[in-house]
Write a protein that holds these residues in place. Sequence first.
Motif, PDB file in Angstrom:
ATOM      1  N   ALA A  50       0.830  -1.206   0.000  1.00  0.00           N
ATOM      2  CA  ALA A  50       0.000   0.000   0.000  1.00  0.00           C
ATOM      3  C   ALA A  50       0.866   1.258   0.000  1.00  0.00           C
ATOM      4  N   ALA A  51       2.012   1.195   0.643  1.00  0.00           N
ATOM      5  CA  ALA A  51       2.929   2.338   0.676  1.00  0.00           C
ATOM      6  C   ALA A  51       3.433   2.693  -0.724  1.00  0.00           C
ATOM      7  N   GLU A  52       3.430   1.723  -1.634  1.00  0.00           N
ATOM      8  CA  GLU A  52       3.850   1.960  -3.024  1.00  0.00           C
ATOM      9  C   GLU A  52       2.734   2.592  -3.850  1.00  0.00           C
ATOM     10  N   ALA A  53       1.516   2.620  -3.322  1.00  0.00           N
ATOM     11  CA  ALA A  53       0.333   3.206  -3.979  1.00  0.00           C
ATOM     12  C   ALA A  53       0.111   2.691  -5.398  1.00  0.00           C
ATOM     13  N   GLN A  55      -1.748   1.400  -8.707  1.00  0.00           N
ATOM     14  CA  GLN A  55      -3.050   1.685  -9.295  1.00  0.00           C
ATOM     15  C   GLN A  55      -3.821   0.406  -9.577  1.00  0.00           C
ATOM     16  N   VAL A  56      -3.098  -0.707  -9.742  1.00  0.00           N
ATOM     17  CA  VAL A  56      -3.710  -1.989 -10.097  1.00  0.00           C
ATOM     18  C   VAL A  56      -3.084  -3.096  -9.249  1.00  0.00           C
ATOM     19  N   VAL A  57      -3.926  -3.911  -8.619  1.00  0.00           N
ATOM     20  CA  VAL A  57      -3.470  -5.092  -7.884  1.00  0.00           C
ATOM     21  C   VAL A  57      -4.383  -6.249  -8.285  1.00  0.00           C
ATOM     22  N   VAL A  58      -3.791  -7.253  -8.929  1.00  0.00           N
ATOM     23  CA  VAL A  58      -4.555  -8.410  -9.398  1.00  0.00           C
ATOM     24  C   VAL A  58      -3.893  -9.676  -8.854  1.00  0.00           C
ATOM     25  N   PRO A  59      -4.348 -10.162  -7.702  1.00  0.00           N
ATOM     26  CA  PRO A  59      -3.772 -11.380  -7.150  1.00  0.00           C
ATOM     27  C   PRO A  59      -4.244 -12.606  -7.928  1.00  0.00           C
ATOM     28  N   ALA A  60      -3.360 -13.591  -8.036  1.00  0.00           N
ATOM     29  CA  ALA A  60      -3.695 -14.796  -8.803  1.00  0.00           C
ATOM     30  C   ALA A  60      -3.552 -16.045  -7.947  1.00  0.00           C
ATOM     31  N   HIS A  61      -3.309 -17.145  -8.583  1.00  0.00           N
ATOM     32  CA  HIS A  61      -3.496 -18.502  -8.063  1.00  0.00           C
ATOM     33  C   HIS A  61      -2.908 -18.810  -6.696  1.00  0.00           C
ATOM     34  N   CYS A  62      -1.761 -18.327  -6.345  1.00  0.00           N
ATOM     35  CA  CYS A  62      -1.167 -18.702  -5.053  1.00  0.00           C
ATOM     36  C   CYS A  62      -1.387 -17.627  -3.996  1.00  0.00           C
ATOM     37  N   THR A  63      -2.487 -16.904  -4.139  1.00  0.00           N
ATOM     38  CA  THR A  63      -2.881 -15.907  -3.153  1.00  0.00           C
ATOM     39  C   THR A  63      -4.184 -16.400  -2.532  1.00  0.00           C
ATOM     40  N   SER A  64      -4.146 -16.684  -1.253  1.00  0.00           N
ATOM     41  CA  SER A  64      -5.325 -17.258  -0.590  1.00  0.00           C
ATOM     42  C   SER A  64      -6.521 -16.320  -0.661  1.00  0.00           C
ATOM     43  N   TRP A  65      -7.688 -16.894  -0.461  1.00  0.00           N
ATOM     44  CA  TRP A  65      -8.925 -16.111  -0.435  1.00  0.00           C
ATOM     45  C   TRP A  65      -8.843 -15.041   0.654  1.00  0.00           C
ATOM     46  N   ALA A  67      -6.166 -13.605   1.890  1.00  0.00           N
ATOM     47  CA  ALA A  67      -5.237 -12.557   1.467  1.00  0.00           C
ATOM     48  C   ALA A  67      -5.869 -11.676   0.391  1.00  0.00           C
ATOM     49  N   GLN A  68      -6.633 -12.275  -0.516  1.00  0.00           N
ATOM     50  CA  GLN A  68      -7.313 -11.492  -1.540  1.00  0.00           C
ATOM     51  C   GLN A  68      -8.332 -10.540  -0.909  1.00  0.00           C
ATOM     52  N   GLN A  69      -9.067 -11.024   0.077  1.00  0.00           N
ATOM     53  CA  GLN A  69     -10.045 -10.183   0.761  1.00  0.00           C
ATOM     54  C   GLN A  69      -9.361  -9.033   1.491  1.00  0.00           C
ATOM     55  N   ALA A  70      -8.222  -9.318   2.114  1.00  0.00           N
ATOM     56  CA  ALA A  70      -7.470  -8.275   2.810  1.00  0.00           C
ATOM     57  C   ALA A  70      -6.963  -7.225   1.821  1.00  0.00           C
ATOM     58  N   LEU A  71      -6.492  -7.668   0.652  1.00  0.00           N
ATOM     59  CA  LEU A  71      -6.046  -6.731  -0.381  1.00  0.00           C
ATOM     60  C   LEU A  71      -7.212  -5.875  -0.881  1.00  0.00           C
ATOM     61  N   ALA A  72      -8.349  -6.503  -1.107  1.00  0.00           N
ATOM     62  CA  ALA A  72      -9.530  -5.780  -1.589  1.00  0.00           C
ATOM     63  C   ALA A  72      -9.995  -4.737  -0.570  1.00  0.00           C
ATOM     64  N   THR A  73      -9.901  -5.077   0.705  1.00  0.00           N
ATOM     65  CA  THR A  73     -10.317  -4.158   1.764  1.00  0.00           C
ATOM     66  C   THR A  73      -9.350  -2.990   1.889  1.00  0.00           C
ATOM     67  N   ARG A  74      -8.062  -3.289   1.833  1.00  0.00           N
ATOM     68  CA  ARG A  74      -7.030  -2.266   2.047  1.00  0.00           C
ATOM     69  C   ARG A  74      -6.784  -1.408   0.808  1.00  0.00           C
ATOM     70  N   LEU A  75      -6.927  -1.999  -0.381  1.00  0.00           N
ATOM     71  CA  LEU A  75      -6.649  -1.287  -1.634  1.00  0.00           C
ATOM     72  C   LEU A  75      -7.864  -1.371  -2.563  1.00  0.00           C
ATOM     73  N   PRO A  76      -9.018  -0.872  -2.114  1.00  0.00           N
ATOM     74  CA  PRO A  76     -10.250  -1.076  -2.885  1.00  0.00           C
ATOM     75  C   PRO A  76     -10.239  -0.451  -4.278  1.00  0.00           C
ATOM     76  N   ASP A  77      -9.552   0.652  -4.463  1.00  0.00           N
ATOM     77  CA  ASP A  77      -9.528   1.299  -5.767  1.00  0.00           C
ATOM     78  C   ASP A  77      -8.565   0.620  -6.741  1.00  0.00           C
ATOM     79  N   ALA A  78      -7.604  -0.127  -6.213  1.00  0.00           N
ATOM     80  CA  ALA A  78      -6.606  -0.791  -7.061  1.00  0.00           C
ATOM     81  C   ALA A  78      -6.934  -2.263  -7.310  1.00  0.00           C
ATOM     82  N   PHE A  79      -7.651  -2.886  -6.388  1.00  0.00           N
ATOM     83  CA  PHE A  79      -7.911  -4.322  -6.455  1.00  0.00           C
ATOM     84  C   PHE A  79      -8.814  -4.690  -7.627  1.00  0.00           C
TER      85      PHE A  79
END
Length: 94
Positions: A50-53, A55-65, A67-79
């Motif tokens: 998040a400190a890198e700001a 614009q796009v974060v697209v987690p794939a196959h080896c990212t747990s559900w 972790a994906q939810q945490a990314l979506a919550t923390r970086l909602p505009d980029a996820f």
Amino acid sequence: MILTGCGHAGIVNLVRHAQKVTGIQRLYGVLGGLHLRSGPIVDRTIDESAAEAPQVVVPAHCTSWAAQQALATRLPDAFLPNSVGSTFLLGAGI
């Protein structure tokens, strides 16, 4: 943009290495396997990402559900969610 298959080295380490090699400090985004499962490393990785700001974060196959939810919550505009057959168009003016 950082593209990774399965980021065993950790996405933060991959980003830092790419920045060092290219001399480009601005991170547009990350797309691919982030190799994140659970535990304190998920929060730490998201904090540093998040400190890198990106614009796009697209987690794939080896990212747990979780972790994906945490990314979506923390970086909602980029996820962006990802699944088989997803297509992403990246670039200026798109």
